[in-house]
Scaffold this active site. Structure first.
Site, PDB file in Angstrom:
ATOM      1  N   TRP A   1     108.125   4.919 -17.045  1.00 43.29           N
ATOM      2  CA  TRP A   1     107.282   4.291 -16.093  1.00 43.29           C
ATOM      3  C   TRP A   1     107.516   4.634 -14.879  1.00 43.29           C
ATOM      4  CZ3 TRP A   1     102.867   3.372 -17.792  1.00 43.29           C
ATOM      5  CH2 TRP A   1     102.650   2.877 -19.098  1.00 43.29           C
TER       6      TRP A   1
ATOM      7  N   ASP B   1     108.045  -2.276  -9.541  1.00 41.36           N
ATOM      8  CA  ASP B   1     107.400  -2.230 -10.813  1.00 41.36           C
ATOM      9  C   ASP B   1     108.049  -3.083 -11.605  1.00 41.36           C
ATOM     10  OD1 ASP B   1     105.699  -2.195 -13.008  1.00 41.36           O
ATOM     11  OD2 ASP B   1     106.021  -0.079 -13.313  1.00 41.36           O
TER      12      ASP B   1
ATOM     13  N   LYS C   1     101.501  -8.168 -19.870  1.00 38.05           N
ATOM     14  CA  LYS C   1     102.938  -8.113 -20.418  1.00 38.05           C
ATOM     15  C   LYS C   1     103.300  -9.557 -20.796  1.00 38.05           C
ATOM     16  CE  LYS C   1     103.142  -3.417 -20.611  1.00 38.05           C
ATOM     17  NZ  LYS C   1     103.361  -2.695 -19.437  1.00 38.05           N
TER      18      LYS C   1
HETATM   19  C1  LIG Z   1     102.826  -1.344 -19.103  1.00 36.43           C
HETATM   20  C2  LIG Z   1     103.589  -0.910 -17.828  1.00 36.43           C
HETATM   21  C3  LIG Z   1     102.981  -0.021 -17.067  1.00 36.43           C
HETATM   22  C4  LIG Z   1     101.329   0.337 -17.023  1.00 36.43           C
HETATM   23  O1  LIG Z   1     100.693  -0.959 -16.982  1.00 36.43           O
HETATM   24  P1  LIG Z   1      99.046  -0.882 -16.867  1.00 36.43           P
HETATM   25  O2  LIG Z   1      98.652  -2.186 -16.368  1.00 36.43           O
HETATM   26  O3  LIG Z   1      98.531  -0.397 -18.415  1.00 36.43           O
HETATM   27  O4  LIG Z   1      98.748   0.127 -15.837  1.00 36.43           O
HETATM   28  C5  LIG Z   1     103.479   0.252 -15.768  1.00 36.43           C
HETATM   29  N1  LIG Z   1     104.842  -0.164 -15.603  1.00 36.43           N
HETATM   30  C6  LIG Z   1     105.618  -0.753 -16.409  1.00 36.43           C
HETATM   31  C7  LIG Z   1     107.060  -1.097 -16.299  1.00 36.43           C
HETATM   32  C8  LIG Z   1     104.841  -1.346 -17.775  1.00 36.43           C
HETATM   33  O5  LIG Z   1     105.740  -1.789 -18.469  1.00 36.43           O
END
Ligand SMILES: *Cc1c(COP(=O)(O)O)cnc(C)c1O
Length: 309
Positions: A104, A174, A198
């Site tokens: 990511w 993030d 998540k």
């Molecule tokens: C799942 C995830 C993403 C992507 O998320 P979306 O909401 O599908 O764009 C980005 N960063 C991390 C760390 C993730 O686990």
């Protein structure tokens, strides 16, 4: 057929059973309002109450200090890969530092390169993304526009437990896959974002927490939907927000506060759950092993390697 299965997916991930029950109960008519959350205008007192409570719950769970805004945006965490550099890198005349500790973080840096100069503060790829860096390994530029990190790299199962000290340079994180899984000192960050699906709710909403100073420094001339200033001015309702997803965040955060008892308690639960899985791996006699080095092991995503020989 309707027996629940064990859902180990990272996201959309499992929701608490009482939250699903509440959604089912509320779906035709939201608590005496005679209409469904799926049909209701976002410019109504019941929805105002939902988004206000979602924010208040997040503020109390995370102890978000005054001087921070909470936004509910769309486009997933992936849109933040673009929105952060579009607002804070493009035209800034300064580079941004990216810590690449997994899939990511790498994706985030790839989008940022389209907006300006990206410097790699650390790259875990040669190590197979098996651990997070220590402070002394980071190549940080004191003139950078920001430093971007990923607190939990979902695919490789590596987690950052000590956030880097970046001095006066804002730290952008993030936190998609460990948001609300453990306490977090929000004051360490200029901006933090997490897709809700998540840990915090249903897909469709992304929670962004940013400091007033960061918001002040954002440009005013960006496309409204991609502008933190416009989104903050519109109180996350520059356009129609993802009402249902915000409602689920409100329910999950209420459950975390009232039923679980907060993020310390949630973190203790997660440590216990992850311990069960890591112990099973250890007992497999080397057949399975955890991808991540011990000190970086995620309590959210246990990435397993099977050695078939
Ligand atoms: C799942 C995830 C993403 C992507 O998320 P979306 O909401 O599908 O764009 C980005 N960063 C991390 C760390 C993730 O686990």
């Amino acid at each position: 057929m309707n027996e629940p299965i064990h859902n180990f997916a990272a996201g959309p991930g499992v929701l608490p059973a009482p939250v699903i029950a509440e959604i089912r109960e509320d779906l035709p008519h939201l608590g005496g309002h005679g209409t469904s959350i799926l049909e209701m205008s976002h410019r109504t007192p019941p929805f105002e109450a939902i988004i206000t409570e979602a924010e208040a719950n997040l503020r109390s769970l995370l102890g978000i200090p005054d001087g921070y805004r909470v936004l509910f945006l769309q486009g997933g965490a992936t849109l933040q890969f673009a929105m952060v550099p579009f607002n804070f890198l493009q035209g800034a005349g300064r580079p941004a530092d990216y810590v690449i500790a997994g899939t990511w973080g790498k994706k985030a840096s790839e989008d940022a390169r389209k907006a300006g100069k990206v410097q790699v503060a650390w790259n875990g790829e040669p190590l197979g993304f098996s651990r997070m860096p220590g402070q002394s390994e980071l190549l940080l530029d004191p003139k950078a526009a920001y430093v971007h990190i990923t607190s939990n790299e979902t695919i490789e199962g590596v987690a950052l437990f000590d956030f880097p000290n970046t001095g006066a340079v804002p730290l952008v994180c993030d936190a998609s896959s460990d948001f609300l899984a453990r306490p977090l000192d929000v004051s360490r960050f200029g901006l933090l974002y997490a897709g809700a699906q998540k840990n915090a709710g249903a897909a469709g909403v992304t929670i962004v927490i940013l400091s007033e100073a960061m918001l002040e420094s954002a440009p005013a001339d960006r496309f409204a939907m991609l502008s933190y200033k416009a989104q903050a001015a519109g109180k996350s309702m520059h356009n129609t927000p993802p009402c249902f997803s915000v409602y689920v965040v409100m329910l999950v955060t209420r459950w975390l506060r009232d039923t679980i008892g907060g993020l310390e308690a949630m973190s203790a639960l997660n440590t216990r759950k992850a311990g069960i899985v890591y112990d099973a791996i250890a007992r497999s006699g080397g057949f399975y092993r955890a991808h991540a080095d011990r000190a970086s092991r995620s309590e959210m995503n246990v990435s397993i390697v099977a050695t078939a020989s």
